[in-house]
Design a protein around this motif. Structure first.
Motif, mmCIF file in Angstrom:
data_model
loop_
_atom_site.group_PDB
_atom_site.id
_atom_site.type_symbol
_atom_site.label_atom_id
_atom_site.label_comp_id
_atom_site.label_asym_id
_atom_site.label_seq_id
_atom_site.Cartn_x
_atom_site.Cartn_y
_atom_site.Cartn_z
ATOM 1 N N LEU A 49 113.910 -53.927 5.268
ATOM 2 C CA LEU A 49 114.994 -53.202 4.608
ATOM 3 C C LEU A 49 115.693 -54.061 3.557
ATOM 4 C CD1 LEU A 49 116.595 -51.646 7.825
ATOM 5 C CD2 LEU A 49 115.087 -50.501 6.186
ATOM 6 N N SER A 50 115.171 -55.268 3.322
ATOM 7 C CA SER A 50 115.831 -56.236 2.440
ATOM 8 C C SER A 50 117.281 -56.414 2.853
ATOM 9 C CB SER A 50 115.739 -55.791 0.974
ATOM 10 O OG SER A 50 114.402 -55.691 0.578
ATOM 11 N N ALA A 51 117.467 -56.521 4.148
ATOM 12 C CA ALA A 51 118.814 -56.606 4.713
ATOM 13 C C ALA A 51 119.003 -57.924 5.455
ATOM 14 C CB ALA A 51 119.039 -55.440 5.669
ATOM 15 N N LYS A 52 120.243 -58.254 5.671
ATOM 16 C CA LYS A 52 120.591 -59.425 6.461
ATOM 17 C C LYS A 52 121.175 -58.955 7.776
ATOM 18 C CE LYS A 52 121.449 -62.356 2.515
ATOM 19 N NZ LYS A 52 122.357 -63.226 1.821
ATOM 20 N N CYS A 53 120.959 -59.746 8.816
ATOM 21 C CA CYS A 53 121.529 -59.378 10.110
ATOM 22 C C CYS A 53 121.922 -60.633 10.872
ATOM 23 C CB CYS A 53 120.549 -58.542 10.920
ATOM 24 S SG CYS A 53 119.066 -59.397 11.430
#
Length: 124
Positions: free
Chosen positions: A109-113
């Motif tokens: 998702l081209s996301a950071k977590c």
């Protein structure tokens, strides 16, 4: 006299996000009612989402469905928010960790977590 530093647009955005958070929490409460005995719930909210709304909904889930693990996604315009809740029993007994679970797909998702073993969240 007190001068507000918030523009009218900022105030409208804050009020809109409060409304969305309430809608998100209500939608998650409905999910809990429909899936009370499910061991895992993975769901994309139908309403536009906010991180705060998902968080509030998962607080309710922790109380009403304490044995259920969940990943909840919400999309708001170009942003995606996702939170993960893992019951302590699953985290220790099955080695299911919230932070590791989100890390398995956040890159897609081209996301950071980030988070810990029982609760994690991300956005992108």
């Amino acid at each position: 006299a007190v001068v507000s530093t918030q523009s009218t647009g900022d105030k409208a955005k804050i009020e809109s996000e409060k409304g969305l958070a309430t809608e998100n929490a209500a939608e998650i409460a409905s999910l809990i009612a429909k899936n009370k005995d499910a061991p895992i719930i993975i769901e994309v909210l139908k309403t536009k989402g906010t991180s705060k709304g998902i968080s509030e909904g998962l607080k309710t889930m922790r109380k009403k469905a304490p044995e259920t693990a969940a990943v909840i996604f919400a999309v708001n315009d170009d942003d995606v928010f996702f939170h993960c809740l893992v019951p302590k029993k699953l985290s220790s007994g099955m080695s299911l960790r919230a932070d590791e679970w989100l890390a398995t797909f956040s890159g897609l998702l081209s996301a950071k977590c980030g988070g810990k073993d029982l609760y994690a969240q991300g956005s992108g």
